[in-house]
Design an enzyme around this catalytic site. Structure first.
Site, PDB file in Angstrom:
ATOM      1  CG  ASP A   1      58.574 -15.288 -22.074  1.00  0.00           C
ATOM      2  OD1 ASP A   1      57.965 -15.415 -21.201  1.00  0.00           O
ATOM      3  OD2 ASP A   1      59.686 -15.902 -22.374  1.00  0.00           O
ATOM      4  CD  GLU A   2      56.977 -13.334 -18.324  1.00  0.00           C
ATOM      5  OE1 GLU A   2      55.721 -13.038 -17.588  1.00  0.00           O
ATOM      6  OE2 GLU A   2      57.447 -14.364 -18.007  1.00  0.00           O
ATOM      7  CB  ALA A   3      63.937  -9.956 -22.010  1.00  0.00           C
TER       8      ALA A   3
ATOM      9  CG  HIS B   1      61.753 -16.518 -18.367  1.00  0.00           C
ATOM     10  ND1 HIS B   1      61.125 -16.821 -17.508  1.00  0.00           N
ATOM     11  CD2 HIS B   1      61.167 -15.645 -19.176  1.00  0.00           C
ATOM     12  CE1 HIS B   1      59.800 -16.405 -17.328  1.00  0.00           C
ATOM     13  NE2 HIS B   1      60.100 -15.280 -18.495  1.00  0.00           N
TER      14      HIS B   1
END
Length: 680
Positions: free
Chosen positions: A339-341, A276
């Site tokens: 998150d969401e790496a 992100h």
């Protein structure tokens, strides 16, 4: 508190009727003011607040705030807050003194030992109200309960007639969980300081004590970092959809933190790393593994960006972020995302987190991260908190983090995400996690939701509000209310009080309060809402209309409809309002515009721009200061553009006069709703 003490349906029905009559929306018959006081006292139930209190003992000892009332407080901040809340609506002077006894006393002594660090004891007798607590935070929480026990008109910015009666008895109350939060994403769409402050005021009412600010993402960077100035000036220059974006200066961020602290809310800042991060990568090429800066991003995809975990400059960068953010933030937590790496290989992710977490601890802060930081190869750091956002009732990453000593903030996306649509037909939000109606938001137990995670490991709950689809303050209100109070009750109230039937009755009674506060909420069909507009609201469909029609074919309007102007200039909506004396008045027009272009309207003789809202279901407000004369005033809103004006929903007379207190007091009982229900 046992469920039987929350109140019966008959009592709630009576209460709703009394409130409607008090606000002038039902005939009151021949009953005089004294009779109304008695009715309010009898109908109001002491425990009818959100969150539900732990223990309630009702008594026939109501207290009515009088014009000569005083406030005595052992804490100047909480006492000043209460006085500031009560003075505009009551018109009373309410002198504040330090310590001793007053009509309302706020004391840091003598509370029931069970109240702990955040709880309070509230006693109401005919002689006055006493709130006792061990800390200022406890006093503040008691004030929020008192606030809800007073009539909804207490939220008004101008004088209302009262009476200001509180039901008698004792409440002893304390929270189930220490952490009760909400998150506001200012990265996907930027929201200015004033919007954040108003959001803080609204969440304080429900004893929320943490505000998590999501300050960076692929679409924008929202906080100045002196060591890396292009993060804000370039990385903050856009948002989802390509708008202008924005960022907070350090002074503005401190202003938000201080404003929240005055309301006993702690700000938790989040800089999301290593994923992100496109806004950062676009701002500084050296943060990319290939040394090439990508373009700024205005879409809504996730998982494609990553800091370069193999470059030493990355850790210099993160160390600077942590240092500057820790210096700005007095609270105990820094949120590092995680998150969401998806673009970061697992081994590099673990290496990155194992270097970053000690940086946070070294600045005297505890790490908070999304539950991906519970990966087995990621080491534990002192006081670490994992925030769960998954949609299942078991998760190995969370159980692994808990086994190492982490606490958990519960934010399951299919229960607590405020950006999810209520139903398939509601206009805002997303649905990837679930459709979350109010009952769904309320009907889960944070202490037992995840297998392998005991209640003792749960620090609390948080309701995140992501803003990919949310552009305006009105959008924030609509998505947060009424679900945020449901999450707040899960965080505060003992599970023994949990009852959907009782909660929805108490929730429905909040509607008049939100109306006075100007909160545009979602009227869930699951709840019987006490329906009354605030005093001073003038619905467009009840006004004089020329070259326009009343419609009800778009979502989110107030009352029974809105006015759609004909596609020509000259159409108008004419409101008639009555004021007691001459002076400047603050009014607010609510409108929707199905384009991004401006529409121009002549309001009371002056032409104003009404910026495009982008969709006919996207309502915004335009606040104006207009001169009013004593007696009857005509306020006409006339379309001046060739393709007509925006859809017009209502006019609010917000602040009638902003000068001295005597003038304000003179307004009591004299502002009337006199819209003419006239059709062309």
């Amino acid at each position: 508190m046992g469920r039987s003490r929350i109140g019966t349906l008959a009592t709630r029905t009576l209460l709703a009727g009394v409130l409607l009559a008090a606000l002038g929306t039902l005939p009151t018959g021949s009953a005089g003011a004294g009779g109304l006081v008695a009715s309010v006292s009898a109908a109001q139930a002491l425990g009818d607040v959100i969150p539900a209190p732990v223990s309630v003992q009702a008594a026939a000892t109501p207290y009515t705030l009088a014009a000569d009332a005083t406030i005595a407080s052992d804490d100047a901040g909480v006492g000043g807050y209460l006085a500031g809340l009560l003075r505009p609506s009551t018109g009373y002077a309410l002198p504040l003194r330090s310590g001793g006894q007053g009509s309302v006393s706020l004391l840091l002594s003598g509370a029931d030992p069970s109240v702990g660090e955040q709880g309070y004891q509230l006693d109401v007798a005919t002689s006055g109200v006493t709130i006792r607590a061990r800390t200022a935070a406890g006093l503040f929480n008691g004030v929020q309960t008192l606030r809800q026990l007073l009539p909804p008109q207490v939220e008004s910015a101008s004088v209302r007639p009262g009476p200001w009666t509180v039901p008698g008895g004792r409440i002893v109350d304390h929270p189930r969980f220490a952490y009760r939060g909400t998150m506001l994403d200012v990265a996907r769409h930027f929201h200015p300081v004033a919007t954040v402050k108003r959001h803080i005021d609204r969440i304080a009412l429900y004893k929320i004590n943490y505000l998590h600010l999501h300050l960076s993402d692929d679409q924008g960077w929202r906080i100045v970092v002196d060591s890396w100035p292009r993060l804000a000036t370039y990385g903050g220059s856009t948002q989802v959809g390509g708008g202008p974006g924005g960022y907070y200066t350090k002074a503005q961020y401190r202003e938000i933190v201080a404003y929240a602290a005055q309301r006993h809310i702690t700000v938790v800042p989040e800089i999301d790393v290593p994923g992100h991060t496109n806004a950062a990568l676009a701002s500084y090429a050296e943060l990319n593994c290939d040394g090439v800066a990508p373009p700024l991003y205005t879409g809504t995809g996730v998982g494609f960006s990553s800091l370069c975990a193999t470059k030493e400059v990355t850790y210099t960068f993160v160390a600077d972020l942590v240092r500057e953010l820790a210096e700005l933030t007095p609270g105990p937590y820094l949120h590092i995302g995680g998150d969401e790496a998806d673009a970061t290989p697992d081994a590099q992710y673990a290496t990155f987190m194992n270097r970053v977490q000690p940086m946070v601890a070294g600045r005297g802060k505890a790490v908070v991260g999304w539950h991906q930081i519970g990966a087995p190869a990621v080491q534990h750091s002192p006081g670490r908190v994992a925030q769960y956002w998954g949609t299942t009732t078991s998760d190995s990453l969370i159980t692994n983090a808990v086994a190492k000593g982490a606490k958990v903030i519960m934010s399951p996306a299919n229960k607590a995400y405020l950006d999810m649509k209520y139903t398939a037909s509601t206009p805002l939000g997303q649905d990837w996690a679930a459709l979350i109606e109010v009952k769904t938001a309320y009907e889960w137990n944070p202490g037992s939701h995840l297998s392998g995670v005991p209640a003792s490991a749960v620090l609390g709950v948080e309701a995140p509000l992501w803003t990919e689809t949310l552009v305006t303050e009105e959008h924030i209100e609509y998505m947060a209310f009424p679900r945020l109070p449901a999450i707040a009750e899960l965080g505060w109230s003992p599970w023994s009080t949990h009852s959907w039937t009782a909660f929805r009755a108490r929730l429905g009674a909040q509607a008049p309060r939100w109306a006075v506060m100007g909160v545009g909420f979602y009227r869930s069909p699951q709840v019987s809402w006490a329906s009354t507009p605030p005093q001073g609201r003038h619905e467009a469909e009840n006004a004089v209309i020329s070259r326009g029609v009343v419609e009800s074919n778009h979502a989110g309007y107030s009352g029974t409809g809105f006015v759609n102007y004909d596609n020509a200039t000259g159409g108008y909506v004419e409101f008639t309002v009555t004021a007691a004396t001459t002076g400047p008045a603050t009014v607010r027009l609510r409108y929707a515009n199905g384009t991004t272009a401006n529409r121009r309207m002549n309001v009371a003789g002056t032409v104003h721009d009404f910026p495009g809202t982008g969709a006919w279901t996207t309502w915004q407000t335009k606040t104006l200061t207009l001169p009013l004369n004593a007696g009857s005033n005509v306020i006409r809103a006339t379309a001046t553009t060739p393709n007509g004006g925006p859809n017009l929903d209502y006019l609010d007379l917000i602040v009638a006069y902003s000068n001295s207190a005597p003038q304000v007091t003179a307004l009591r009982d004299k502002i009337e709703l006199r819209d003419r229900a006239n059709r062309r």
